[in-house]
Design an enzyme around this catalytic site. Structure first.
Site, short mmCIF file in Angstrom:
data_model
loop_
_atom_site.label_atom_id
_atom_site.label_comp_id
_atom_site.label_asym_id
_atom_site.label_seq_id
_atom_site.Cartn_x
_atom_site.Cartn_y
_atom_site.Cartn_z
N SER A 92 0.81 -1.22 0.00
CA SER A 92 0.00 0.00 0.00
C SER A 92 0.85 1.28 0.00
O SER A 92 1.64 1.50 -0.91
CB SER A 92 -0.94 -0.07 1.21
OG SER A 92 -1.81 1.02 1.23
N ASP A 124 -3.96 6.13 -2.75
CA ASP A 124 -2.72 5.64 -2.13
C ASP A 124 -2.05 4.62 -3.06
O ASP A 124 -2.50 4.38 -4.18
CB ASP A 124 -2.99 5.08 -0.72
CG ASP A 124 -3.69 3.74 -0.75
OD1 ASP A 124 -4.36 3.44 -1.75
OD2 ASP A 124 -3.57 2.98 0.23
N ASP A 130 -1.84 1.46 -3.44
CA ASP A 130 -2.53 0.32 -4.06
C ASP A 130 -3.99 0.67 -4.40
O ASP A 130 -4.81 -0.22 -4.64
CB ASP A 130 -2.44 -0.94 -3.19
CG ASP A 130 -3.11 -0.77 -1.84
OD1 ASP A 130 -3.28 0.38 -1.39
OD2 ASP A 130 -3.47 -1.80 -1.22
N ASP A 167 -6.61 1.89 -2.71
CA ASP A 167 -7.81 1.60 -1.91
C ASP A 167 -8.13 2.70 -0.89
O ASP A 167 -8.98 2.53 -0.04
CB ASP A 167 -7.74 0.21 -1.24
CG ASP A 167 -6.64 0.09 -0.23
OD1 ASP A 167 -5.86 1.05 -0.05
OD2 ASP A 167 -6.55 -0.98 0.41
N GLU A 191 -13.13 4.81 6.97
CA GLU A 191 -12.17 5.26 7.97
C GLU A 191 -11.78 6.69 7.57
O GLU A 191 -11.80 7.04 6.39
CB GLU A 191 -10.94 4.36 7.97
CG GLU A 191 -11.22 2.98 8.52
CD GLU A 191 -9.96 2.18 8.77
OE1 GLU A 191 -9.68 1.88 9.94
OE2 GLU A 191 -9.25 1.85 7.80
N ASN A 221 -9.04 7.86 7.23
CA ASN A 221 -7.90 7.83 6.31
C ASN A 221 -8.30 7.64 4.84
O ASN A 221 -7.44 7.57 3.97
CB ASN A 221 -6.91 6.74 6.74
CG ASN A 221 -7.49 5.33 6.66
OD1 ASN A 221 -8.40 5.06 5.89
ND2 ASN A 221 -6.95 4.43 7.46
N ALA A 281 -2.78 0.85 20.86
CA ALA A 281 -1.55 0.32 20.26
C ALA A 281 -1.79 0.22 18.76
O ALA A 281 -2.85 -0.22 18.32
CB ALA A 281 -1.25 -1.05 20.83
N SER A 282 -0.80 0.63 17.95
CA SER A 282 -0.92 0.51 16.50
C SER A 282 -0.97 -0.96 16.12
O SER A 282 -0.33 -1.80 16.76
CB SER A 282 0.29 1.18 15.83
OG SER A 282 0.46 0.66 14.54
N ARG A 338 -0.71 5.10 19.39
CA ARG A 338 -1.21 6.33 18.78
C ARG A 338 -2.17 7.00 19.75
O ARG A 338 -2.95 6.32 20.43
CB ARG A 338 -1.96 6.04 17.49
CG ARG A 338 -1.12 5.38 16.44
CD ARG A 338 -1.74 5.50 15.05
NE ARG A 338 -1.19 4.49 14.17
CZ ARG A 338 0.04 4.52 13.66
NH1 ARG A 338 0.86 5.51 13.97
NH2 ARG A 338 0.47 3.56 12.87
C1 16G Z 1 -4.26 -0.95 8.16
C2 16G Z 1 -5.73 -1.13 7.92
C3 16G Z 1 -6.42 0.21 7.95
C4 16G Z 1 -6.15 0.89 9.27
C5 16G Z 1 -4.66 0.97 9.54
C6 16G Z 1 -4.42 1.42 10.98
C7 16G Z 1 -6.85 -2.74 6.48
C8 16G Z 1 -6.91 -3.32 5.10
N1 16G Z 1 -5.97 -1.75 6.63
O1 16G Z 1 -3.67 -0.20 7.13
O2 16G Z 1 -7.79 -0.02 7.81
O3 16G Z 1 -6.68 2.18 9.29
O4 16G Z 1 -4.09 -0.32 9.41
O5 16G Z 1 -3.06 1.40 11.28
O6 16G Z 1 -7.55 -3.16 7.38
P1 16G Z 1 -2.57 1.46 12.79
O7 16G Z 1 -3.13 0.27 13.52
O8 16G Z 1 -1.08 1.45 12.69
O9 16G Z 1 -3.07 2.75 13.37
MG MG Z 2 -3.90 0.98 0.58
#
Ligand code: 16G
Ligand code: MG
Length: 555
Positions: free
Chosen positions: A71, A288, A290, A292, A384, A386, A510-511, A518
């Site tokens: 991505s 982005d 890829d 999506d 989301e 994002n 937690a990320s 975060r």
């Molecule tokens: C991944 C997730 C996205 C989410 C992001 C959060 C999928 C396909 N992608 O990119 O939806 O917003 O993680 O990242 O589910 P984080 O957990 O590091 O905050």
């Molecule tokens: Mg993506």
């Protein structure tokens, strides 16, 4: 138990060895599958191939998808994830099986785990299996798809290599393969089928309305560039003039992938990509790496930079569909709802509940959670912040649009538009190209500029902070990640801080994609949001066995 395939699996595994990780570390199937530096991924991908074959056999030979992409990550990273038959994310329990299989320390133990999983899940290894796969434009993709093919050869699994695709195209092809020849057929089983389906729905959804001005699309120098260029050839220009300027579509130089461009750059830096410099007031959007995720924005002297993110796309789509449902006289038959995460701006949630009078559900971060919750509505809008999201229409809803007898020309028009909109929005996963077409259609119907769209409500100022901690696993959440259940005492301190600010909200988690926590905060003013985020970050650092100071980034 031993079969001739066992020897083949052992031999193939030896060709695609797993790289041992330092003691105590594991490869983990996270929110986006396995994603990391591509040097580590060949063995992982081979093993994911074995999982995909098992999953297909478990489901009686239904086609499973595998996508190779990282991505918006830098070009040297890559990733691999598995897609279920209707184009959904892999069922959660199977994430655990994938993690277990991938972490087998030797070829021999890999084979043992493979058979142990087959026994545990009652999978007959003689059942036919089929996998379809694709990759983004990263150079490492070649080696990784070769590892996948090895796994399919070794296990007697039929496979189709679709070569370079966007992630949503692979989801589309997985569903199209499994529904071919059924009443639920999703579209032709080919990349061209994808373009035809969405181009056709786009023309129908516009219903003669004109799209004004030029749309500039930044493709992050990723796979979205060539695919969007291809898509545009399918639009009948004589019927639908659609002036699109495709920028940052260089996929020949890997070093520029996601560099100072793309939806993630725009969202996290809160600025337009510096190259090419957008014209003042021009309608712009970014995909982005890829394709999506989607962000809209404009820049001009009066406003500076203004971004319309996933929350804005959700509110635009929900209000449009709710209005159409009213015009079609089916508002009482259709449960429309919006699904968000804790990162959604509080102003958007309030607008949906109070102005649009629609229900809002909050889920943990990650597409699979939102998608699942959206399925409980007839029309489930999920995004989301994002920029990842889509709108799910139930089969019943689509049948109502088709079969309801209209009582007036206005009702007929609304029903036809709803049908076309249902076809225009990718039902499998968030799809930047399909979402972009939807936004263009809605703006054309409403005759709105980006500024009109932006004027629907005002965002609360917010701040996202990344906090380095000794152990992010100390942090556990509840209430759709809005509260910390662990470490004990931390949530109490956050609550006490939030109380001191106006209209404030803050949470820490937690990320799922990096080794960090975060913190998100929003409040009535920019200064309050910033101060609250910083203070909550200090709480997180203290409870997390702090490791240096909090790194602040805007959001
Ligand atoms: C991944 C997730 C996205 C989410 C992001 C959060 C999928 C396909 N992608 O990119 O939806 O917003 O993680 O990242 O589910 P984080 O957990 O590091 O905050
Ligand atoms: Mg993506």
């Amino acid at each position: 138990m031993a079969s001739s395939n066992d020897d083949k699996i052992l031999a193939a595994s030896a060709k695609h060895p797993i790289v041992p990780l330092p003691a105590g570390s594991l490869y983990k199937y996270g929110t986006a599958g396995f994603r990391m530096s591509s040097d580590l991924l060949e063995g992982v991908t081979f093993r994911v191939g074995l999982i995909a074959a098992l999953r297909s056999r478990k489901l009686g030979g239904a086609a499973i998808g595998v996508m190779i992409t990282a991505s918006h990550n830098p070009a040297q990273d890559n990733g691999v994830k598995v897609v279920d038959p209707m184009g959904e994310m892999l069922e959660q329990e199977w994430e655990t099986y994938s993690t277990r299989l991938v972490n087998s320390p030797s070829d021999k133990e890999l084979l043992e785990t493979y058979h142990a999983l087959a026994t545990q899940l009652k999978i007959d290894l003689k059942t036919p299996a089929k996998v379809v796969y694709g990759r983004d434009t990263r150079p490492s993709g070649h080696t990784l798809v070769a590892a996948l093919a090895s796994a399919f050869e070794a296990t007697g699994t039929e496979y189709v290599d679709y070569k370079i695709l966007t992630t949503p195209q692979l989801h589309y092809l997985t569903r199209a393969t499994n529904t071919e020849g059924t009443p639920e057929a999703y579209g032709e089983v080919s990349e061209a089928g994808y373009y035809k389906k969405f181009a056709d729905a786009f023309v129908h959804a516009l219903k003669g309305r004109k799209i004004k001005g030029t749309l500039t699309v930044d493709c992050a120098n990723g796979v979205g560039g060539p695919k969007l260029n291809e898509f545009l050839k399918y639009i009948p220009k004589d019927q639908v003039p659609f002036d699109v300027k495709v920028v940052n579509d260089d996929v020949l130089r890997p070093e520029v992938l996601n560099l100072d461009s793309g939806a993630d750059y725009v969202k996290t830096k809160q600025r337009a990509p510096p190259h090419p410099k957008p014209e003042a007031g021009a309608r712009c959007c970014s995909l982005d790496g890829d394709a999506d995720r989607l962000m809209y924005y404009w820049t001009d002297a009066e406003t500076g930079f203004f971004m319309l993110d996933g929350d804005r796309i959700a509110t635009l789509a929900a209000s449009f569909i709710a209005d159409l449902a009213r015009s079609a006289g089916i508002e009482d038959d259709l449960r429309i709802g919006v699904v968000q995460t804790a990162y959604a701006n509080g102003a958007s949630t309030k607008y949906i509940q109070e102005n649009l009078r629609l229900p809002v559900v909050c889920t943990p971060t990650g597409v699979k959670h939102l998608h699942h919750a959206a399925c409980s509505f007839d029309v489930g809008v999920y995004f989301e912040a994002n920029g990842h999201g889509t709108v799910l229409f139930s089969n019943d809803a689509m049948a109502t649009f088709r079969n309801k007898e209209p009582q007036s020309p206005a009702q007929k028009d609304a029903l036809e538009t709803l049908s076309a909109v249902g076809n225009l929005i990718n039902q499998t996963v968030g799809d930047a190209i399909s979402d972009m077409l939807l936004v263009e259609v809605i703006l054309a119907h409403k005759d709105w500029s980006l500024r009109d769209w932006a004027n629907t409500y005002s965002d609360l100022p917010n701040r996202l902070v990344r906090v380095e901690v000794g152990d992010k696993d100390l942090f556990e959440t509840t209430d759709a990640e809005r509260r910390l259940s662990k470490p004990q005492g931390a949530q109490g301190e956050i609550d006490a801080l939030v109380k001191k600010y106006t209209n404030a909200r803050s949470f820490a988690r937690a990320s799922g994609t990096e080794n960090a926590c975060r913190v998100y905060a929003e409040a009535a003013t920019r200064a309050e949001a910033d101060e609250l985020a910083k203070k909550v970050a200090v709480v997180v650092e203290n409870y997390g066995g702090g490791r240096g100071s909090a790194a602040v980034s805007s959001a």
